[in-house]
Write a protein that holds these residues in place. Structure first.
Motif, short mmCIF file in Angstrom:
data_model
loop_
_atom_site.label_atom_id
_atom_site.label_comp_id
_atom_site.label_asym_id
_atom_site.label_seq_id
_atom_site.Cartn_x
_atom_site.Cartn_y
_atom_site.Cartn_z
N GLN A 1 0.85 -1.22 0.00
CA GLN A 1 0.00 0.00 0.00
C GLN A 1 0.87 1.25 0.00
O GLN A 1 0.61 2.20 -0.74
N ASP B 1 5.21 -17.99 12.78
CA ASP B 1 4.02 -18.67 13.31
C ASP B 1 4.27 -20.18 13.29
O ASP B 1 4.87 -20.70 12.35
N GLY C 1 -6.86 -6.86 3.75
CA GLY C 1 -5.80 -7.83 3.46
C GLY C 1 -6.26 -9.18 3.97
O GLY C 1 -6.58 -9.30 5.13
C1 FA5 Z 1 -2.93 -8.34 8.56
O1 FA5 Z 1 -1.95 -8.93 8.15
C2 FA5 Z 1 -3.26 -6.97 8.08
N1 FA5 Z 1 -2.19 -6.45 7.30
C3 FA5 Z 1 -4.58 -7.02 7.29
C4 FA5 Z 1 -5.14 -5.69 6.98
C5 FA5 Z 1 -4.86 -5.08 5.76
C6 FA5 Z 1 -5.95 -5.04 7.92
C7 FA5 Z 1 -5.40 -3.84 5.46
C8 FA5 Z 1 -6.46 -3.78 7.62
C9 FA5 Z 1 -6.22 -3.20 6.42
P1 FA5 Z 1 -3.74 -10.35 10.00
O2 FA5 Z 1 -2.49 -10.53 10.75
O3 FA5 Z 1 -5.00 -10.56 10.74
O4 FA5 Z 1 -3.85 -8.87 9.41
O5 FA5 Z 1 -3.71 -11.31 8.74
C10 FA5 Z 1 -4.72 -11.23 7.76
C11 FA5 Z 1 -5.05 -12.62 7.25
O6 FA5 Z 1 -3.88 -13.25 6.73
C12 FA5 Z 1 -5.56 -13.59 8.31
O7 FA5 Z 1 -6.91 -13.39 8.58
C13 FA5 Z 1 -5.33 -14.91 7.62
O8 FA5 Z 1 -6.30 -15.17 6.64
C14 FA5 Z 1 -4.01 -14.64 6.91
N2 FA5 Z 1 -2.89 -15.12 7.74
C15 FA5 Z 1 -2.28 -14.47 8.74
N3 FA5 Z 1 -1.29 -15.20 9.28
C16 FA5 Z 1 -1.29 -16.37 8.59
C17 FA5 Z 1 -0.51 -17.55 8.66
N4 FA5 Z 1 0.49 -17.69 9.51
N5 FA5 Z 1 -0.78 -18.57 7.80
C18 FA5 Z 1 -1.77 -18.43 6.89
N6 FA5 Z 1 -2.56 -17.34 6.77
C19 FA5 Z 1 -2.32 -16.32 7.61
#
Ligand code: FA5
Length: 354
Positions: free
Chosen positions: A186, A213, A324
């Motif tokens: 972004q 993770d 995201g």
């Molecule tokens: C984020 O990473 C934020 N950057 C998302 C965001 C973007 C919020 C723009 C607002 C505006 P989060 O950590 O919750 O948020 O990860 C988003 C998604 O990535 C999760 O809901 C899941 O679908 C995926 N994800 C995160 N970590 C993992 C992982 N270790 N393995 C697989 N999928 C994952």
């Protein structure tokens, strides 16, 4: 008493026995016979003890030479056998990569295909392109500024704990890391748009992300996200909610519903988590969704004015939303894959289904 001719005879006998050996086992046996404790050579050496000093000296020298010769012959034969056996082993284990095994994926009737995650990424891009977005990409190795700082997460901000990061270099002046999410793209897009005067932005940004993770049914250490960013005049939360809803029904079909739940992200305000009905149990509750009936696909929200400030966008004129979510999670829900680790285990029986 062993005479010179006897010693020559012993060496000649040893030589022919050694030459006849053609396996590791055989040469081991021959070595014991021609130079072991009970061999004629060893017996001759023992007999030296009862000899007069003069004969002892001469015979001792000859026996030493004989033993050296026999040991050299043995060693050279061992090397030769090792080489022959290794060559045979390598020839036997050679893989013919052109061989057609009936019923295998290598057959002409079953060509290879894109991995399910790549197919999912393509399908997601198609949905968003159909909704008017363009597609952009950014680097997987990022600086601290793009991954955190510009996203309103300064050093020591408690929200850094949300992303367990693989740091590459904690150096001055810039720390580098493997991006933990696609949100830094972004920042790249907004900086470029400001520089080139090309606002508004309507883009999606798919790519690989890395986190410390522990892999489980819903997580991998290397996974994929697709980021969305809209920056335009008069954008509201209703545009975000409408986009998420349209995407969900276009990608998952009518049986999967979505919901937004209040959440916190430092770079969006207000923020929400985007969840869909768990496709494994159809919302009943199962191991994959921790019995909740819902699976979190991603985060979203209205772009925080602090983020606009860090890239030089006037938040009085422009507003925007961002989201995201996990591409691997989308694949998992769309194809009812109970455990995400199946995506990286490379079991051909699993992969060929898609
Ligand atoms: C984020 O990473 C934020 N950057 C998302 C965001 C973007 C919020 C723009 C607002 C505006 P989060 O950590 O919750 O948020 O990860 C988003 C998604 O990535 C999760 O809901 C899941 O679908 C995926 N994800 C995160 N970590 C993992 C992982 N270790 N393995 C697989 N999928 C994952």
């Amino acid at each position: 008493m062993t005479a010179m001719s006897d010693i020559a005879g012993l060496v000649a006998d040893a030589r022919s026995a050694i030459e006849a050996a053609d396996t590791t086992e055989a040469i081991r046996h021959v070595a014991a016979t021609v130079s072991g404790k009970k061999s004629p050579l060893s017996e001759a050496s023992r007999a030296l003890g009862s000899m007069d000093p003069e004969s002892k000296k001469e015979l001792g020298r000859q026996l030493h030479e004989a033993r050296t010769t026999v040991e050299e012959l043995l060693e050279s034969k061992r090397t030769e056998i090792r080489f022959t056996e290794l060559s045979a082993e390598m020839a036997a284990s050679r893989l013919d990569l052109t061989e057609y095994v009936p019923g295998s994926v290598a057959g002409p009737d079953q060509r290879g295909h894109l991995h399910l995650v790549s197919q999912t990424r393509d399908a997601l891009e198609d949905v968003f392109i159909g909704m008017g977005f363009d597609v952009a990409e950014g680097p997987e190795i990022e600086t601290d500024w793009f991954n955190f700082g510009a996203l309103n997460i300064p050093p020591a901000h408690p929200a850094r704990g949300m992303w367990d990061t693989f740091y590459l270099d904690l150096g001055e002046p810039e720390t580098t890391l493997l991006r933990t999410h696609t949100s830094p793209v972004q920042i790249h897009l907004m900086e470029r748009a400001v520089l080139e005067g090309t606002l508004p932005i309507h883009s999606v940004m798919p790519g690989r992300c890395y986190r410390r993770d522990t892999p489980d049914a819903r997580h991998l250490a290397v996974f994929h996200q697709i980021e969305g960013l809209v920056v335009d005049r008069g954008i509201t939360f209703a545009d975000l909610a409408g986009t998420i809803e349209t995407f969900t029904s276009a990608y998952f079909g009518p049986d999967i519903h979505s919901r937004l739940r209040p959440a916190y992200f430092p770079f969006t305000e207000p923020s929400a988590e985007f969840e869909v009905t768990c496709a494994i149990c159809k919302g009943e509750g199962c191991r994959t969704c921790s019995q909740t009936g819902w699976i979190e696909l991603g985060g979203c929200g209205m772009v925080d004015p602090a983020v606009f400030a860090s890239v030089g966008i006037d938040s009085d004129e422009w507003t925007g939303f961002a989201f995201g979510f996990g591409i691997d999670r989308c694949a998992q829900m769309r194809h009812q894959i109970a455990d995400m680790r199946a995506l990286i285990e490379n079991d051909i029986r699993f992969l060929r289904q898609f």
